[in-house]
Design an enzyme around this catalytic site. Structure first.
Site, PDB file in Angstrom:
ATOM      1  N   CYS A 116       0.869  -1.085  -0.086  1.00 41.06           N
ATOM      2  CA  CYS A 116       0.106  -0.016  -0.036  1.00 41.06           C
ATOM      3  C   CYS A 116       0.897   1.438  -0.042  1.00 41.06           C
ATOM      4  CB  CYS A 116      -0.833  -0.080   1.224  1.00 41.06           C
ATOM      5  SG  CYS A 116      -1.828  -1.477   1.195  1.00 41.06           S
ATOM      6  N   HIS A 256      -3.898   6.607   2.625  1.00 40.42           N
ATOM      7  CA  HIS A 256      -4.207   5.435   1.850  1.00 40.42           C
ATOM      8  C   HIS A 256      -5.648   5.012   2.225  1.00 40.42           C
ATOM      9  CE1 HIS A 256      -4.099   1.388   0.647  1.00 40.42           C
ATOM     10  NE2 HIS A 256      -4.061   0.777   2.054  1.00 40.42           N
ATOM     11  N   ASN A 286      -9.943  -0.677  -0.964  1.00 38.78           N
ATOM     12  CA  ASN A 286      -8.677  -0.696  -0.973  1.00 38.78           C
ATOM     13  C   ASN A 286      -8.084  -1.304  -2.081  1.00 38.78           C
ATOM     14  OD1 ASN A 286      -5.924  -0.898  -0.345  1.00 38.78           O
ATOM     15  ND2 ASN A 286      -6.046  -1.759   1.735  1.00 38.78           N
TER      16      ASN A 286
END
Ligand code: UT7
Length: 332
Positions: A116, A256, A286
């Protein structure tokens, strides 16, 4: 010679059409729209359904969109970095495949695996090549087909992730714009909480690994949650203090997008109000390395030249970091 800074000068993206809703996930595993919205904040995520299509196909579409928007021809590109943890195959690098599919032939390219944090680590890398004066046009493409590594029988992971790709162009500027600073960190001990058990050199693929579903993403949610909240907020606050930036000076926090509660906790620690935070987790989930550039793409029209922007990410590795940049253009 004036100092050269590295600035993002355009954003492109590609999202697959298929929307996997919470209602559909609730038919696959024991969960509900209410639980997913309350605990994570995701309503739907995009999934690349087409047979034979991979991360590179989404990445190539995002790069094509970027080159078209910025009026850049493929021959001008010096370097392409692909941030991904879902490469088309173990070798060669997906970056090479994307370069081929987008006719980028005068460049070199490589994949960067920081989960990420992949986009911010790639931006820090691109910044070095631009600041040194060596390169004029670097493309970063963050692309993930997370649906390829998610077990849709595991309710603890399958609602979280989605597929998608976004790309940025990084170019030199001598104005007081672009990447001002970054702080990036890793802690390899964190790998135990978030990884894929098999398919690498430690545990090559076998009948047994397939039977045990060891090629899917494994996550200990609570441990990752705790580390994400503290690490992401700490490093974002650290970069603000280092540059003497108050929360009022920040135009946008771009965190994020893993969990709405992590986003809110990070903003709270930084003293930043919700209206200063880019949030699109509700519609994409995500997308790992792609979340931050997808936010920039979604909010591009609201960005103004000179805006102070803080990027913050946390992911498998563990990897985390924060970048302070001044937005380089008015998009209207
Ligand atoms: O981007 C990479 C980094 N990743 C992250 O940042 C993710 C970080 N972690 C998280 O976002 C959260 O930990 C999760 C969303 C994964 C889980 O939320 P949580 O609030 O930490 O839940 P939990 O793991 O503590 O589980 C609480 C309960 C459990 O039931 P019991 O044992 O209390 O009976 C779980 O079995 O919730 C249950 N549960 C679910 N229930 C309904 C777990 N997943 C689900 C589900 N639907 N999908």
């Amino acid at each position: 010679m004036a100092n050269i800074r590295a600035a993002i000068t355009g954003v492109g993206a590609y999202l697959p059409e298929y929307r996997l809703t919470n209602e559909e996930i609730s038919k696959m595993v024991d969960t509900s729209d209410e639980w997913i919205m309350q605990r994570i904040g995701i309503k739907e995520r995009r999934i690349l359904k087409e047979e034979g299509k991979a991360t590179s196909d989404m990445g190539a579409r995002a790069v094509e969109n970027l080159l078209e928007k910025t009026g850049t021809s493929p021959e001008e590109v010096d370097m392409l970095i692909c941030a991904t943890i879902t490469p088309d195959m173990n070798l060669p690098a997906t970056a090479n495949i994307i370069a081929h599919k987008t006719n980028i032939h005068n460049a070199w390219s490589f994949d960067l695996n920081a989960a990420c944090s992949g986009f911010i680590f790639s931006l820090s890398t691109a910044t070095q090549f631009i600041e040194s004066g060596r390169y004029k046009k670097v493309v970063i493409v963050a692309a993930e087909k997370m649906s390829a590594i998610i077990n849709y029988e595991d309710r603890t992971t399958c609602p979280l992730f989605g597929d998608g790709a976004a790309a940025v162009l990084v170019e030199p500027t001598t104005e007081d714009l672009g990447v001002v600073d970054y702080i990036n960190r890793v802690d390899g001990l964190g790998r135990h909480h978030l990884h894929i058990k098999a398919g690498g050199s430690l545990k090559p693929a076998s009948e047994e690994t397939v039977k045990n579903k060891e090629h899917y993403l494994y996550q200990e949610g609570q441990a990752v949650f705790k580390a994400a909240v503290s690490s992401m907020a700490d490093v974002a606050v650290e970069i603000m203090e280092k540059h003497n930036i108050s929360s009022e000076d920040v135009a946008w926090l771009v965190p994020h997008q893993a969990n709405m509660r992590i986003i809110e906790a990070t903003a709270r620690r930084m003293g930043i109000s919700k209206k200063q935070v880019m949030i699109n987790i509700r519609k994409y989930g995500n997308t790992t390395a792609a979340t931050i550039p997808l936010c920039l793409w979604d909010y591009e029209k609201q960005l103004k030249k000179g805006d102070n922007i803080i990027l913050a990410a946390f992911g498998a590795g563990f990897t985390w970091g924060s970048t302070y940049l001044k937005w380089a253009y008015d998009s209207e």
